[in-house]
Design a protein around this motif. Structure first.
Motif, PDB file in Angstrom:
ATOM      1  N   UNK A  44       0.849  -1.202   0.000  1.00  0.00           N
ATOM      2  CA  UNK A  44       0.000   0.000   0.000  1.00  0.00           C
ATOM      3  C   UNK A  44       0.880   1.246   0.000  1.00  0.00           C
ATOM      4  N   UNK A  45       1.960   1.191   0.781  1.00  0.00           N
ATOM      5  CA  UNK A  45       2.889   2.320   0.820  1.00  0.00           C
ATOM      6  C   UNK A  45       3.537   2.573  -0.530  1.00  0.00           C
ATOM      7  N   UNK A  46       3.843   1.526  -1.274  1.00  0.00           N
ATOM      8  CA  UNK A  46       4.439   1.687  -2.596  1.00  0.00           C
ATOM      9  C   UNK A  46       3.447   2.346  -3.555  1.00  0.00           C
ATOM     10  N   UNK A  47       2.160   2.043  -3.377  1.00  0.00           N
ATOM     11  CA  UNK A  47       1.134   2.618  -4.253  1.00  0.00           C
ATOM     12  C   UNK A  47       0.797   4.046  -3.826  1.00  0.00           C
ATOM     13  N   UNK A  48       0.565   4.237  -2.527  1.00  0.00           N
ATOM     14  CA  UNK A  48       0.121   5.531  -2.003  1.00  0.00           C
ATOM     15  C   UNK A  48       1.284   6.483  -1.775  1.00  0.00           C
ATOM     16  N   UNK A  49       2.437   5.950  -1.444  1.00  0.00           N
ATOM     17  CA  UNK A  49       3.595   6.800  -1.207  1.00  0.00           C
ATOM     18  C   UNK A  49       4.027   6.846   0.245  1.00  0.00           C
ATOM     19  N   UNK A  50       3.235   6.286   1.147  1.00  0.00           N
ATOM     20  CA  UNK A  50       3.611   6.220   2.565  1.00  0.00           C
ATOM     21  C   UNK A  50       3.741   4.756   2.940  1.00  0.00           C
ATOM     22  N   UNK A  51       4.901   4.344   3.473  1.00  0.00           N
ATOM     23  CA  UNK A  51       5.087   2.930   3.805  1.00  0.00           C
ATOM     24  C   UNK A  51       4.297   2.477   5.026  1.00  0.00           C
ATOM     25  N   UNK A  52       3.815   3.421   5.821  1.00  0.00           N
ATOM     26  CA  UNK A  52       3.060   3.068   7.013  1.00  0.00           C
ATOM     27  C   UNK A  52       2.014   4.135   7.267  1.00  0.00           C
ATOM     28  N   UNK A  53       0.848   3.699   7.669  1.00  0.00           N
ATOM     29  CA  UNK A  53      -0.199   4.645   8.028  1.00  0.00           C
ATOM     30  C   UNK A  53      -0.009   5.188   9.440  1.00  0.00           C
ATOM     31  N   UNK A  54       0.900   4.605  10.199  1.00  0.00           N
ATOM     32  CA  UNK A  54       1.053   4.954  11.615  1.00  0.00           C
ATOM     33  C   UNK A  54       1.373   6.431  11.832  1.00  0.00           C
ATOM     34  N   UNK A  55       1.978   7.078  10.888  1.00  0.00           N
ATOM     35  CA  UNK A  55       2.361   8.479  11.056  1.00  0.00           C
ATOM     36  C   UNK A  55       1.287   9.462  10.588  1.00  0.00           C
ATOM     37  N   UNK A  56       0.176   8.975  10.083  1.00  0.00           N
ATOM     38  CA  UNK A  56      -0.906   9.857   9.653  1.00  0.00           C
ATOM     39  C   UNK A  56      -1.606  10.420  10.882  1.00  0.00           C
ATOM     40  N   UNK A  57      -1.649  11.734  10.968  1.00  0.00           N
ATOM     41  CA  UNK A  57      -2.234  12.400  12.134  1.00  0.00           C
ATOM     42  C   UNK A  57      -3.010  13.642  11.701  1.00  0.00           C
ATOM     43  N   UNK A  58      -3.800  14.146  12.627  1.00  0.00           N
ATOM     44  CA  UNK A  58      -4.366  15.481  12.491  1.00  0.00           C
ATOM     45  C   UNK A  58      -4.506  16.075  13.888  1.00  0.00           C
ATOM     46  N   UNK A  59      -4.474  17.383  13.937  1.00  0.00           N
ATOM     47  CA  UNK A  59      -4.500  18.077  15.225  1.00  0.00           C
ATOM     48  C   UNK A  59      -5.919  18.542  15.536  1.00  0.00           C
ATOM     49  N   UNK A  60      -6.288  18.372  16.802  1.00  0.00           N
ATOM     50  CA  UNK A  60      -7.554  18.877  17.316  1.00  0.00           C
ATOM     51  C   UNK A  60      -7.215  19.678  18.557  1.00  0.00           C
ATOM     52  N   UNK A  61      -7.273  20.968  18.418  1.00  0.00           N
ATOM     53  CA  UNK A  61      -6.865  21.816  19.542  1.00  0.00           C
ATOM     54  C   UNK A  61      -5.399  21.588  19.843  1.00  0.00           C
ATOM     55  N   UNK A  62      -5.105  21.235  21.089  1.00  0.00           N
ATOM     56  CA  UNK A  62      -3.727  20.961  21.487  1.00  0.00           C
ATOM     57  C   UNK A  62      -3.358  19.483  21.331  1.00  0.00           C
ATOM     58  N   UNK A  63      -4.327  18.651  20.984  1.00  0.00           N
ATOM     59  CA  UNK A  63      -4.075  17.212  20.876  1.00  0.00           C
ATOM     60  C   UNK A  63      -3.820  16.768  19.445  1.00  0.00           C
ATOM     61  N   UNK A  64      -3.166  15.623  19.347  1.00  0.00           N
ATOM     62  CA  UNK A  64      -2.888  15.027  18.041  1.00  0.00           C
ATOM     63  C   UNK A  64      -3.593  13.675  17.977  1.00  0.00           C
ATOM     64  N   UNK A  65      -4.339  13.464  16.907  1.00  0.00           N
ATOM     65  CA  UNK A  65      -5.053  12.210  16.712  1.00  0.00           C
ATOM     66  C   UNK A  65      -4.272  11.373  15.695  1.00  0.00           C
ATOM     67  N   UNK A  66      -3.853  10.178  16.130  1.00  0.00           N
ATOM     68  CA  UNK A  66      -3.102   9.263  15.266  1.00  0.00           C
ATOM     69  C   UNK A  66      -4.084   8.308  14.580  1.00  0.00           C
ATOM     70  N   UNK A  67      -4.779   8.809  13.573  1.00  0.00           N
ATOM     71  CA  UNK A  67      -5.756   7.961  12.899  1.00  0.00           C
ATOM     72  C   UNK A  67      -5.093   6.904  12.020  1.00  0.00           C
ATOM     73  N   UNK A  68      -3.842   7.093  11.692  1.00  0.00           N
ATOM     74  CA  UNK A  68      -3.119   6.117  10.877  1.00  0.00           C
ATOM     75  C   UNK A  68      -2.947   4.782  11.586  1.00  0.00           C
ATOM     76  N   UNK A  69      -2.709   4.825  12.887  1.00  0.00           N
ATOM     77  CA  UNK A  69      -2.591   3.580  13.660  1.00  0.00           C
ATOM     78  C   UNK A  69      -3.912   2.820  13.645  1.00  0.00           C
ATOM     79  N   UNK A  70      -5.008   3.577  13.731  1.00  0.00           N
ATOM     80  CA  UNK A  70      -6.318   2.950  13.653  1.00  0.00           C
ATOM     81  C   UNK A  70      -6.514   2.281  12.297  1.00  0.00           C
TER      82      UNK A  70
END
Length: 123
Positions: free
Chosen positions: A43-69
């Motif tokens: 999937x990483x070779x196709x999409x360009x990211x070898x792992x989804x684990x680093x995909x995040x977004x910020x909500x206020x002061x917190x960071x949501x690691x939706x990639x791990x999910x």
């Protein structure tokens, strides 16, 4: 009370349960390795990211690691599919074969003798 526990242990229920848990843990490790090392790399070779684990977004002061999910969701779907196709489908096929075979059971030797005697008597 101890006699009941001893009977439970001797019947093999505990051994069956232990074997099931050990196989389940080993199966989970294989699926996790397949997901992390093979599938996510593809999937990483196709999409360009070898792992989804680093995909995040910020909500206020917190960071949501939706990639791990997402990674765990992919592992769950693969595990569920493997269990379905390796365990559930063969068991269902076996049940269907057994159900078909029950109606057409072979007659016992006594039933065969009675049928033969009836044939002889009718002649």
């Amino acid at each position: 009370m101890l006699a009941g526990f001893k009977k439970f242990i001797i019947q093999g229920n505990v051994v069956d349960l232990a074997v099931g848990i050990i196989i389940g843990v080993a199966f989970g490790a294989v699926i996790k390795s397949f997901t992390d090392d093979v599938l996510m790399a593809l999937i990483g070779a196709i999409v360009g990211k070898p792992s989804f684990d680093q995909l995040t977004f910020a909500v206020g002061d917190g960071i949501v690691f939706y990639g791990k999910f997402l990674t765990n969701l992919v592992a769950f779907v693969i595990t569920a599919g493997a269990v379905y196709f390796a365990v559930v489908v063969p068991l269902n096929m076996m049940k269907e074969r057994r159900a078909k075979g029950e109606g057409a059971a072979e007659p016992t030797s006594e039933e065969q003798m009675i049928a033969l005697l009836e044939q002889i008597a009718n002649k």
